[in-house]
Design a protein around this motif. Structure first.
Motif, PDB file in Angstrom:
ATOM      1  N   ALA A  74     -13.997   0.579   7.889  1.00  0.00           N
ATOM      2  CA  ALA A  74     -13.175   1.796   7.890  1.00  0.00           C
ATOM      3  C   ALA A  74     -11.791   1.465   7.344  1.00  0.00           C
ATOM      4  O   ALA A  74     -11.097   0.601   7.876  1.00  0.00           O
ATOM      5  CB  ALA A  74     -13.064   2.357   9.298  1.00  0.00           C
ATOM      6  N   CYS A  75     -11.411   2.139   6.269  1.00  0.00           N
ATOM      7  CA  CYS A  75     -10.089   1.979   5.668  1.00  0.00           C
ATOM      8  C   CYS A  75      -9.251   3.212   5.993  1.00  0.00           C
ATOM      9  O   CYS A  75      -9.773   4.307   6.149  1.00  0.00           O
ATOM     10  CB  CYS A  75     -10.188   1.837   4.158  1.00  0.00           C
ATOM     11  N   THR A  76      -7.958   3.005   6.038  1.00  0.00           N
ATOM     12  CA  THR A  76      -7.009   4.090   6.257  1.00  0.00           C
ATOM     13  C   THR A  76      -6.137   4.223   5.023  1.00  0.00           C
ATOM     14  O   THR A  76      -5.710   3.216   4.455  1.00  0.00           O
ATOM     15  CB  THR A  76      -6.120   3.786   7.476  1.00  0.00           C
ATOM     16  N   VAL A  77      -5.878   5.452   4.605  1.00  0.00           N
ATOM     17  CA  VAL A  77      -4.934   5.693   3.522  1.00  0.00           C
ATOM     18  C   VAL A  77      -3.654   6.213   4.168  1.00  0.00           C
ATOM     19  O   VAL A  77      -3.639   7.269   4.796  1.00  0.00           O
ATOM     20  CB  VAL A  77      -5.479   6.706   2.494  1.00  0.00           C
ATOM     21  N   ARG A  78      -2.610   5.436   4.061  1.00  0.00           N
ATOM     22  CA  ARG A  78      -1.325   5.779   4.682  1.00  0.00           C
ATOM     23  C   ARG A  78      -0.449   6.451   3.628  1.00  0.00           C
ATOM     24  O   ARG A  78      -0.040   5.826   2.645  1.00  0.00           O
ATOM     25  CB  ARG A  78      -0.671   4.505   5.222  1.00  0.00           C
ATOM     26  N   ILE A  79      -0.174   7.742   3.835  1.00  0.00           N
ATOM     27  CA  ILE A  79       0.598   8.484   2.836  1.00  0.00           C
ATOM     28  C   ILE A  79       2.088   8.520   3.145  1.00  0.00           C
ATOM     29  O   ILE A  79       2.883   8.868   2.292  1.00  0.00           O
ATOM     30  CB  ILE A  79       0.076   9.924   2.653  1.00  0.00           C
ATOM     31  N   GLY A  80       2.469   8.177   4.357  1.00  0.00           N
ATOM     32  CA  GLY A  80       3.884   8.206   4.668  1.00  0.00           C
ATOM     33  C   GLY A  80       4.173   7.942   6.120  1.00  0.00           C
ATOM     34  O   GLY A  80       3.274   7.816   6.941  1.00  0.00           O
ATOM     35  N   THR A 123       6.851  12.446  -3.079  1.00  0.00           N
ATOM     36  CA  THR A 123       5.488  12.776  -3.518  1.00  0.00           C
ATOM     37  C   THR A 123       4.982  11.881  -4.638  1.00  0.00           C
ATOM     38  O   THR A 123       3.779  11.758  -4.828  1.00  0.00           O
ATOM     39  CB  THR A 123       5.406  14.248  -3.970  1.00  0.00           C
ATOM     40  N   ASP A 124       5.878  11.224  -5.374  1.00  0.00           N
ATOM     41  CA  ASP A 124       5.437  10.371  -6.483  1.00  0.00           C
ATOM     42  C   ASP A 124       5.326   8.892  -6.099  1.00  0.00           C
ATOM     43  O   ASP A 124       5.039   8.047  -6.940  1.00  0.00           O
ATOM     44  CB  ASP A 124       6.352  10.539  -7.688  1.00  0.00           C
ATOM     45  N   GLU A 125       5.540   8.562  -4.838  1.00  0.00           N
ATOM     46  CA  GLU A 125       5.439   7.167  -4.402  1.00  0.00           C
ATOM     47  C   GLU A 125       3.986   6.790  -4.131  1.00  0.00           C
ATOM     48  O   GLU A 125       3.177   7.636  -3.755  1.00  0.00           O
ATOM     49  CB  GLU A 125       6.281   6.946  -3.146  1.00  0.00           C
ATOM     50  N   PRO A 126       3.645   5.508  -4.309  1.00  0.00           N
ATOM     51  CA  PRO A 126       2.268   5.086  -4.063  1.00  0.00           C
ATOM     52  C   PRO A 126       1.894   5.183  -2.590  1.00  0.00           C
ATOM     53  O   PRO A 126       2.765   5.111  -1.716  1.00  0.00           O
ATOM     54  CB  PRO A 126       2.242   3.631  -4.528  1.00  0.00           C
ATOM     55  N   VAL A 127       0.607   5.373  -2.331  1.00  0.00           N
ATOM     56  CA  VAL A 127       0.081   5.371  -0.963  1.00  0.00           C
ATOM     57  C   VAL A 127      -0.573   4.017  -0.711  1.00  0.00           C
ATOM     58  O   VAL A 127      -0.993   3.327  -1.647  1.00  0.00           O
ATOM     59  CB  VAL A 127      -0.933   6.521  -0.738  1.00  0.00           C
ATOM     60  N   ASP A 128      -0.634   3.615   0.553  1.00  0.00           N
ATOM     61  CA  ASP A 128      -1.220   2.332   0.930  1.00  0.00           C
ATOM     62  C   ASP A 128      -2.647   2.521   1.411  1.00  0.00           C
ATOM     63  O   ASP A 128      -2.936   3.450   2.170  1.00  0.00           O
ATOM     64  CB  ASP A 128      -0.414   1.680   2.055  1.00  0.00           C
TER      65      ASP A 128
END
Length: 72
Positions: free
Chosen positions: A8-14, A38-43
């Protein structure tokens, strides 16, 4: 055999910082402003470790992440 194991991976948007008082006052439908733009990369995170970064986008009515960097 190992390649078929699901993880299970998590996408951290902020992120954001709230006080306990602010947390208790949250209301349904309220918008929370994240620290990131909004233009910054997500982890992409696996077991609390960033394994990749990417750009948030949409794909066939779903959110998607286009990988731009793999962290090793």
């Amino acid at each position: 055999l190992v390649n078929s194991i699901e993880v299970a991976c998590t996408v951290r948007i902020g992120t954001l910082n709230l006080t306990i008082a602010e947390l208790r006052e949250l209301k349904l439908g309220q918008a929370l402003k994240l620290c990131e733009h909004t233009d910054e990369p997500v982890d992409i995170v696996l077991h609390d470790k960033v394994i990749a970064r990417g750009e948030l986008m949409s794909h066939e009515q779903h959110f998607a992440v286009q990988i731009t960097e793999v962290c090793c």
